[in-house]
Every structure is written in C-alpha cells, then in structure tokens.
Design an enzyme around this catalytic site. Sequence first.
Site, mmCIF file in Angstrom:
data_model
loop_
_atom_site.group_PDB
_atom_site.id
_atom_site.type_symbol
_atom_site.label_atom_id
_atom_site.label_comp_id
_atom_site.label_asym_id
_atom_site.label_seq_id
_atom_site.Cartn_x
_atom_site.Cartn_y
_atom_site.Cartn_z
ATOM 1 C CD GLN A 5 94.221 -68.439 106.242
ATOM 2 O OE1 GLN A 5 93.665 -67.754 107.112
ATOM 3 N NE2 GLN A 5 95.514 -68.351 106.008
ATOM 4 C CG HIS A 11 90.017 -68.795 108.924
ATOM 5 N ND1 HIS A 11 89.722 -67.511 108.533
ATOM 6 C CD2 HIS A 11 90.880 -68.679 109.959
ATOM 7 C CE1 HIS A 11 90.350 -66.651 109.297
ATOM 8 N NE2 HIS A 11 91.077 -67.328 110.180
ATOM 9 C CG ASP A 36 89.573 -66.459 113.588
ATOM 10 O OD1 ASP A 36 89.065 -65.936 114.599
ATOM 11 O OD2 ASP A 36 90.758 -66.259 113.257
ATOM 12 C CD GLU A 79 91.617 -68.942 115.358
ATOM 13 O OE1 GLU A 79 92.618 -68.189 115.343
ATOM 14 O OE2 GLU A 79 91.391 -69.806 114.478
ATOM 15 C CG ASP A 100 93.977 -65.792 117.032
ATOM 16 O OD1 ASP A 100 95.151 -65.468 117.253
ATOM 17 O OD2 ASP A 100 93.405 -65.540 115.961
ATOM 18 C CD GLN A 156 96.458 -69.199 114.972
ATOM 19 O OE1 GLN A 156 97.118 -69.005 113.965
ATOM 20 N NE2 GLN A 156 95.327 -68.583 115.194
ATOM 21 C CE LYS A 168 97.407 -65.351 115.208
ATOM 22 N NZ LYS A 168 96.672 -65.365 113.945
ATOM 23 C CB THR A 210 99.623 -64.832 109.236
ATOM 24 O OG1 THR A 210 98.969 -63.815 108.481
ATOM 25 C CG2 THR A 210 101.110 -64.765 108.946
ATOM 26 C CB CYS A 211 96.688 -65.366 104.768
ATOM 27 S SG CYS A 211 96.256 -63.743 105.449
#
Length: 441
Positions: free
Chosen positions: A175, A197, A239, A276, A310, A332, A334, A363-364
């Site tokens: 991403q 991403h 996304d 996404e 998502d 996804q 998550k 997640t980042c």
Amino acid sequence: MRIEEIRAVPGLSGFFFDDQRAIKDGATQRGFAYDGQPKTDGFERVREAGECLIVELELADGSVVTGDCAAVQYSGAGGRDPLFRASEYRPVVEGSVADTLRGRDATLFRENAEALEAIDPARSGGDRLHTAVRYGVSQALLNAAARARGQTPTAVLAAAYDTDPATTPVPVFGQSGDERRTNAEKMLIKGVPVLPHGLFNSVEKVGEDGEGLREYLAWLSDRAAELGPENYAPRFHVDVYGILGKVFGPPYDRTEVTDYFETLREAAAPYPLQVEGPMDAGGRTAQIEQMAELRDGLADAGVDVDVVADEWCNTFEDVRAFVDAGAADVVQVKTPDLGGVQRSAEAVLYCDGTDTRAYLGGTCNETVTSARACAHVALATDAAQVLAKPGMGFDEGFMVVTNEMRRALARADAAPTGSESAGGPSGGSREAWRPTGGAGR
C-alpha cells in the site's frame, strides 16, 4: 507449559487514527494533519497518533511471548468498534483477561483463544471485549503455543484447523499511502505481486468523473513495463473508499457505470485489476445488495474487473454474509476488526470452495508483532494475498511480512519429517490467478 502471568504496556502503532467520516465530509489536509472538526465519536482531532497495547504472556519456563492490541486507521467507521485507547483497556487485559488465561496450558492455542472470546462482557467493563484486545491477546496466545510446542505459528494454526498451508510465500499486497507514485515505483522495482492500494479516499483524488483514477492506472501500467523485473506479472488493486458511489450513485449495474469500469480495465491492461470498496451504502444489507448489483452488472457487460468488499465487511459473520450472497470477487479479512487471529483464519477458510477469494488484510496502523502473526495466518490458510504492514512507507511493511513468511517456510523445510508441519501441497483453487515475479509465486 502453563501460562503464569499476563502484563499489558501501552505502546505505539505504525500509523495514525483518522476520522474517515470527517475526511469524506470534506476535512482538508494541510501538511500531514487535517483541518476540520471530527465527526466520529471518540476523536478529538481528525487525525490522531496511533496507539497499541503490548501484551506479554510469561510462561512456566520463564520465557515471555507478546502480542499487540491494535485497531484500524479508520476506527469507528463502517460498523467497526470505537476508537481504541490503550490506557482504557490495560485494566481489562490485566484483569478479566488475565484471570481467564492464567494457569491454562499454553500449547492449546484454539482452546485458549475460544476462552478469550467467551469472557463475560460484564467482567470487561463493556458490552464485549474490544476487537483490538482480542486481536492482541490472541497473537500472544498463538506465539505461546508455538513456543511451548517448538513449532512455528504456521504449524500451530495448521494443526488447529487441519489445513494444508502454502509452500511458497503468499502474494504480498503493498500500500502506497498518499505517495502513490513514488511508492508504486518502489513496489515495481521490488516486484511486489499485488499493488498499489493508492489511497483514493476523496473525490478530488478519484476525479469528478473518475478521470484521476483512470489516468493513474494508465501511468501505473506503463511504469510496470518499464520498472518491473523480468516476467513480472502483478495484479493491480486500488482502494477507493466508497468514492465511486459519490461519483456515480446507484444503480450500479447501469451502462454508465460498467462503461467506466471498462475504461479502468483498459487503462490497467495488460494487468488484471481489482477495485476495493467501490461504494459505501451505509449498512451491511445495502452494501451487499449494491456490491452484488455491481458485480452482476460487470459480469453481464463482460467487464473483467474484480470488486473487493471492505466497507461493512468487518466480522466473521460479515465475511460469511458477503461470500454467501456472491457480493464480491474478493473479501478483505480486516484482521483487527475480526478480533482473535483465529477468527481471521476461519474467515479465510470459509472462502474455500466458493468463487470468492480471501485477502488477509488489516491496517497500516498495526505493529510489527501483529504483522508477523498475520503472516503465519496467511501461510496456514493459503490466503489469496496478504497486506504489507505496518506503516505507510511501504518498504518496511513489505520487508516484515515477506521475511516472516520466508523464515517460517525455511524452518519447515529444514525440520525433520513430522516434527514441524508447514504443510503439504498448496490449495489449488487460488493458483490460477496468483501473480508471478518478485516475492510472489
């Protein structure tokens, strides 16, 4: 080997908490921060520093294993649990969670994880344990079982769920964050299997008529041919955070929409494309209906673009609902939103035998510890792709996840037969689409 003690320490996560509702409603970015008032409960600013809660499990031999309670960047959005504050949940981990797990056999990962899920909500001070708490504690339980059994976490999960894990690294999805061109070029040079991403989270970035996304994909396709390694065959994954729903609006099976997706496919060619979160319908039922409508419309029009669920696909039950309805080509999973890592494994495995692929995301805003745990979930379940995390710098997360998978596979290859299982043949249903080149198979 017994679990003797549990401790919790507030820590830092790999990115920030962002108020998605405020950003979608027009909060403007100035430098790295956002101007505007927060719109989601719990936020004091539109962008806040990320937090985690470090969980330590001390075992009977004196060794200590860890897990990190972490929550997604866009906490409180799309039906997710509220903003996670480490200080608020430290007493919960050192109280009711510790009381439940202390003295249990560390080798019994699945049983311990289920005991965690079953904790009486009244004892945790709320309606239920926050997903971040279940996420972090379950990582520690997985690492405890691996330590006690002398195996990799991949092997522990494979035994718990009777799976044939992947025998080569699962394709990693990079991403880019807002550095969508610079970081994409880094990905191309490194041969990342799935990218970039793109963080197209506003109409400004997508374009009033969607032209910004189309132009970006054309640029990306050109640069892939110029920068990618020999025989590089990536998959493009962007996304759009529901923004296409603002550009077009329902119904999504009409010619205007399918024609636009065809222009995206042409821009991305010759590389396959998946999009996404095309829209955010405001609830799970409506989201499933609109995603299914779009997917059917694209199929009827012969437009070869995959759609990825998502928004409103957060829990195991949500994943099951999207898969059962045929509302997405990819879901996804998550990871922080599902709670325990075992629930992420179960969600990926639920996709087996369907025409929906499982993307083990997250997640980042996670940590190295949680990312490493998820690498083992991806291997054990042979997910279709796994997110490079934490952070938005790309390189670090790609390194963390890729190296963890390679270590686990090397350990399995070196182990005597029967002592370390990282698995027989990979599942065949996903092989046909896997990217080649770089770190992927």
